[in-house]
Scaffold this active site. Structure first.
Site, PDB file in Angstrom:
ATOM      1  N   SER A  10       0.834  -1.209   0.000  1.00 29.60           N
ATOM      2  CA  SER A  10       0.000   0.000   0.000  1.00 29.60           C
ATOM      3  C   SER A  10       0.865   1.253   0.000  1.00 29.60           C
ATOM      4  O   SER A  10       0.597   2.219  -0.726  1.00 29.60           O
ATOM      5  CB  SER A  10      -0.898   0.020   1.246  1.00 29.60           C
ATOM      6  OG  SER A  10      -1.805  -1.048   1.213  1.00 29.60           O
ATOM      7  N   ARG A  59     -13.282  -7.472 -11.005  1.00 27.41           N
ATOM      8  CA  ARG A  59     -13.505  -6.845  -9.687  1.00 27.41           C
ATOM      9  C   ARG A  59     -14.353  -5.579  -9.801  1.00 27.41           C
ATOM     10  O   ARG A  59     -14.315  -4.865 -10.795  1.00 27.41           O
ATOM     11  CB  ARG A  59     -12.157  -6.585  -9.008  1.00 27.41           C
ATOM     12  CG  ARG A  59     -11.459  -7.911  -8.734  1.00 27.41           C
ATOM     13  CD  ARG A  59     -10.147  -7.735  -8.035  1.00 27.41           C
ATOM     14  NE  ARG A  59     -10.315  -7.191  -6.696  1.00 27.41           N
ATOM     15  CZ  ARG A  59      -9.296  -6.827  -5.930  1.00 27.41           C
ATOM     16  NH1 ARG A  59      -8.062  -6.926  -6.371  1.00 27.41           N
ATOM     17  NH2 ARG A  59      -9.517  -6.355  -4.727  1.00 27.41           N
ATOM     18  N   SER A 117     -13.465   0.647   2.902  1.00 27.70           N
ATOM     19  CA  SER A 117     -12.474   0.427   1.850  1.00 27.70           C
ATOM     20  C   SER A 117     -11.507   1.599   1.753  1.00 27.70           C
ATOM     21  O   SER A 117     -11.892   2.714   1.409  1.00 27.70           O
ATOM     22  CB  SER A 117     -13.162   0.238   0.492  1.00 27.70           C
ATOM     23  OG  SER A 117     -12.214   0.371  -0.548  1.00 27.70           O
ATOM     24  N   GLN A 119      -9.237   1.832  -0.419  1.00 28.67           N
ATOM     25  CA  GLN A 119      -9.038   2.174  -1.832  1.00 28.67           C
ATOM     26  C   GLN A 119     -10.074   3.194  -2.280  1.00 28.67           C
ATOM     27  O   GLN A 119      -9.751   4.152  -2.997  1.00 28.67           O
ATOM     28  CB  GLN A 119      -9.120   0.913  -2.699  1.00 28.67           C
ATOM     29  CG  GLN A 119      -7.957  -0.030  -2.438  1.00 28.67           C
ATOM     30  CD  GLN A 119      -8.016  -1.307  -3.244  1.00 28.67           C
ATOM     31  OE1 GLN A 119      -9.004  -1.580  -3.927  1.00 28.67           O
ATOM     32  NE2 GLN A 119      -6.975  -2.097  -3.169  1.00 28.67           N
ATOM     33  N   ASP A 168      -6.600  -8.186   4.726  1.00 26.38           N
ATOM     34  CA  ASP A 168      -5.762  -8.970   3.809  1.00 26.38           C
ATOM     35  C   ASP A 168      -5.139 -10.195   4.476  1.00 26.38           C
ATOM     36  O   ASP A 168      -4.519 -11.026   3.797  1.00 26.38           O
ATOM     37  CB  ASP A 168      -4.633  -8.103   3.238  1.00 26.38           C
ATOM     38  CG  ASP A 168      -5.170  -7.078   2.239  1.00 26.38           C
ATOM     39  OD1 ASP A 168      -6.296  -7.253   1.742  1.00 26.38           O
ATOM     40  OD2 ASP A 168      -4.448  -6.092   1.972  1.00 26.38           O
ATOM     41  N   LYS A 171     -11.944  -9.789  -3.308  1.00 28.50           N
ATOM     42  CA  LYS A 171     -10.488  -9.573  -3.369  1.00 28.50           C
ATOM     43  C   LYS A 171      -9.950 -10.229  -4.645  1.00 28.50           C
ATOM     44  O   LYS A 171     -10.703 -10.492  -5.566  1.00 28.50           O
ATOM     45  CB  LYS A 171      -9.838 -10.117  -2.102  1.00 28.50           C
ATOM     46  CG  LYS A 171     -10.259  -9.366  -0.835  1.00 28.50           C
ATOM     47  CD  LYS A 171      -9.786  -7.926  -0.863  1.00 28.50           C
ATOM     48  CE  LYS A 171     -10.237  -7.172   0.361  1.00 28.50           C
ATOM     49  NZ  LYS A 171      -9.959  -5.738   0.250  1.00 28.50           N
ATOM     50  N   ARG A 174     -12.120 -14.973  -1.449  1.00 29.66           N
ATOM     51  CA  ARG A 174     -11.207 -15.623  -0.487  1.00 29.66           C
ATOM     52  C   ARG A 174     -11.937 -16.524   0.505  1.00 29.66           C
ATOM     53  O   ARG A 174     -11.313 -17.403   1.093  1.00 29.66           O
ATOM     54  CB  ARG A 174     -10.363 -14.568   0.233  1.00 29.66           C
ATOM     55  CG  ARG A 174      -9.308 -14.007  -0.690  1.00 29.66           C
ATOM     56  CD  ARG A 174      -8.351 -13.062  -0.019  1.00 29.66           C
ATOM     57  NE  ARG A 174      -7.279 -12.733  -0.960  1.00 29.66           N
ATOM     58  CZ  ARG A 174      -6.528 -11.645  -0.901  1.00 29.66           C
ATOM     59  NH1 ARG A 174      -6.728 -10.760   0.070  1.00 29.66           N
ATOM     60  NH2 ARG A 174      -5.583 -11.435  -1.783  1.00 29.66           N
TER      61      ARG A 174
HETATM   62  C1  S3P Z   1      -5.588  -1.444   0.041  1.00 34.32           C
HETATM   63  C2  S3P Z   1      -6.838  -1.517   0.603  1.00 34.32           C
HETATM   64  C3  S3P Z   1      -7.561  -2.788   0.809  1.00 34.32           C
HETATM   65  C4  S3P Z   1      -6.629  -3.988   0.734  1.00 34.32           C
HETATM   66  C5  S3P Z   1      -5.688  -3.907  -0.445  1.00 34.32           C
HETATM   67  C6  S3P Z   1      -4.832  -2.654  -0.367  1.00 34.32           C
HETATM   68  C7  S3P Z   1      -4.959  -0.130  -0.145  1.00 34.32           C
HETATM   69  O1  S3P Z   1      -8.545  -2.935  -0.204  1.00 34.32           O
HETATM   70  O2  S3P Z   1      -7.374  -5.187   0.659  1.00 34.32           O
HETATM   71  O3  S3P Z   1      -4.833  -5.039  -0.490  1.00 34.32           O
HETATM   72  O4  S3P Z   1      -3.742  -0.067  -0.397  1.00 34.32           O
HETATM   73  O5  S3P Z   1      -5.666   0.891  -0.019  1.00 34.32           O
HETATM   74  P1  S3P Z   1     -10.046  -2.358  -0.030  1.00 34.32           P
HETATM   75  O6  S3P Z   1     -10.004  -0.896  -0.102  1.00 34.32           O
HETATM   76  O7  S3P Z   1     -10.789  -2.982  -1.187  1.00 34.32           O
HETATM   77  O8  S3P Z   1     -10.515  -2.880   1.304  1.00 34.32           O
END
Ligand code: S3P
Length: 434
Positions: free
Chosen positions: A22, A122, A167, A169, A315, A342, A346
């Site tokens: 990340s 996704r 989330s 992200q 994760d 994911k 999973r």
């Molecule tokens: C991440 C957020 C998570 C995580 C991913 C990395 C990030 O995803 O599962 O491996 O770097 O912001 P989500 O935002 O879908 O939960």
């Protein structure tokens, strides 16, 4: 490539696992948009982070490395990116696609984002919805999946967005689009998620507020280049935290691990199960907490996983499911429907593998119940998911028969060199090209 694993083994020694995925992604994105040269050390040289590097190179950013974890980025400023000649291929990386879609929505040029078979399944509606509210023009394939077509030259306006799911992200996508929007952009989360974007923006001199859970920034500022030391990824460390916890006689030291409070669900959950973890040398590196973690074998007990820990360990569940399979009694996970979207589903992928190894489990819509027991051996499908592959590799420590894990190529998206490192620490693993 497949992994072949002999049963048993003891995990011991000292290791630094590769850099945080990340933080590595974000270092390239913010470094590219900053003014001046950003130097990064400890960068993850895995395929996902390299997809982000390639995307910014394709938009005219001069990036040296990575070499030995060092990267140097000549920032072009918030308005200095150039139109890419072709579609930007994000490979397997959801983080690259979702964060970049926010940034690209604010550019003066059109762009297209695509990825591999897994990424192209996704959900992207979760970023398209808030971006459209901000005035962006984004089109997806049917069902809200990639490829994404982003029309540049739109005037974005700041919004308040109540995230419908926990989330990081989506949160980061909205905040990054907010850099290009008029006025304030703010988000609230149903539960706290990883806050690397907020921390790193501040590290680049950009004001980000967090007032009673409302995270906000004002568009139109600038980013100042900085130095970034990427800690080892706790999500990669997690495989060895579980490995040493389940293999009798183990004693392992993992160094320089990122222990950001929004990422330590795996430590909290393992401790609740009875794991023997000690944090040493706790320090802060470039705005991120880091520690060395010593882990020794301890008998584990099944637990009901507290709901508030779920986003903080999202994760790490594949590895934690292996811990649950080796624990006495029953472990119950609920509130984890995000696991279904994911790199693979999973819950389904882990349930199938656990069943192959003879572990009783019940799949729930939003989780799983795992009954600890004796692991046999067998052939495991990974559904091309790196974390499924590594989880079943460490399961061999407590198996009674050989385990073969198929389709392990994706391991290098997040953990290049996993098999060599694992072998050095005591896992009886060999990799075969199939
Ligand atoms: C991440 C957020 C998570 C995580 C991913 C990395 C990030 O995803 O599962 O491996 O770097 O912001 P989500 O935002 O879908 O939960």
């Amino acid at each position: 490539m497949e992994f072949q694993l002999l049963p048993g083994g003891v995990i011991s020694g000292e290791a630094r696992v590769p850099g945080d995925k990340s933080i590595s992604h974000r270092s390239i994105m913010l470094g590219a948009l900053a003014e001046g040269t950003t130097r990064v050390s400890g960068f993850l040289e895995g395929e996902d982070a390299l997809a982000t590097v390639a995307a910014f190179r394709a938009m005219g950013v001069d990036i040296e490395g990575p070499e030995g974890g060092e990267v140097s980025i000549q920032g072009v400023g918030l308005h200095g990116l150039k139109p890419p000649a072709e579609a930007l291929d994000m490979g397997n990386s959801g983080t690259s696609m979702r964060l970049l879609s926010g940034l690209l929505a604010g550019q003066g040029f059109d762009s297209e984002l695509t990825g591999d078979v897994s990424l192209c399944k996704r959900p992207m509606g979760r970023v398209i919805d808030p971006l459209r509210h901000m005035g962006a023009q984004v089109e997806s394939a049917q069902g809200g999946t990639p490829p994404l077509h982003i029309m540049g030259g739109q005037a974005l306006r700041g919004i308040h967005y109540d995230l419908p799911m926990a989330s990081a992200q989506v949160k980061s996508c909205v905040l990054l689009a907010g850099l290009y929007a008029s006025g304030d952009t703010s988000v609230t989360e149903p539960a706290p998620t990883r806050d690397h974007t907020e921390r790193m923006l501040r590290g680049f001199g950009y004001e980000v507020r967090n007032e009673q859970g409302v995270i906000s920034l004002r568009g139109g500022g600038r980013l100042q280049a900085t130095a970034i030391d990427v800690p080892a990824d706790i999500s990669s460390a997690a495989f060895f935290l579980v490995a040493a916890s389940i293999a009798p006689g183990s004693d392992l030291l993992l160094t320089h691990v990122g222990v950001n409070p929004t990422r330590i669900g795996v430590l909290n959950i393992l401790r609740l199960m009875g794991a023997d973890l000690t944090l040493k040398n706790e320090r802060e590196v470039g705005g991120e907490p880091v520690a060395d973690i010593r882990v020794r074998y301890a008998p584990l007990q099944g637990i009901d996983i507290p709901l508030d820990q779920v986003p903080l360990a999202i994760d790490e569940f594949p590895a934690l499911f292996i811990a649950a399979a080796c624990a006495s009694g029953r472990t119950v996970l609920r509130g984890a429907e995000e696991l279904r979207v994911k790199e693979s589903d999973r819950i389904a992928a882990m349930a199938a593998g656990l069943t192959t190894l003879g572990i009783t489990n019940e799949v729930l819509d939003d989780g799983i119940v795992i009954h600890g027991g004796t692991l046999g051996g067998g052939i495991i499908n990974t559904y091309h998911d790196h974390r499924i592959a590594m989880s079943f590799a460490i399961a061999a420590l407590r198996a009674t028969e050989e385990i073969r894990v198929l389709d392990c190529d994706h391991v290098s998206t997040s953990f290049p060199g996993f098999d060599a490192l694992a072998r050095g620490l005591g896992l009886q693993i060999s990799a075969r090209v199939d």
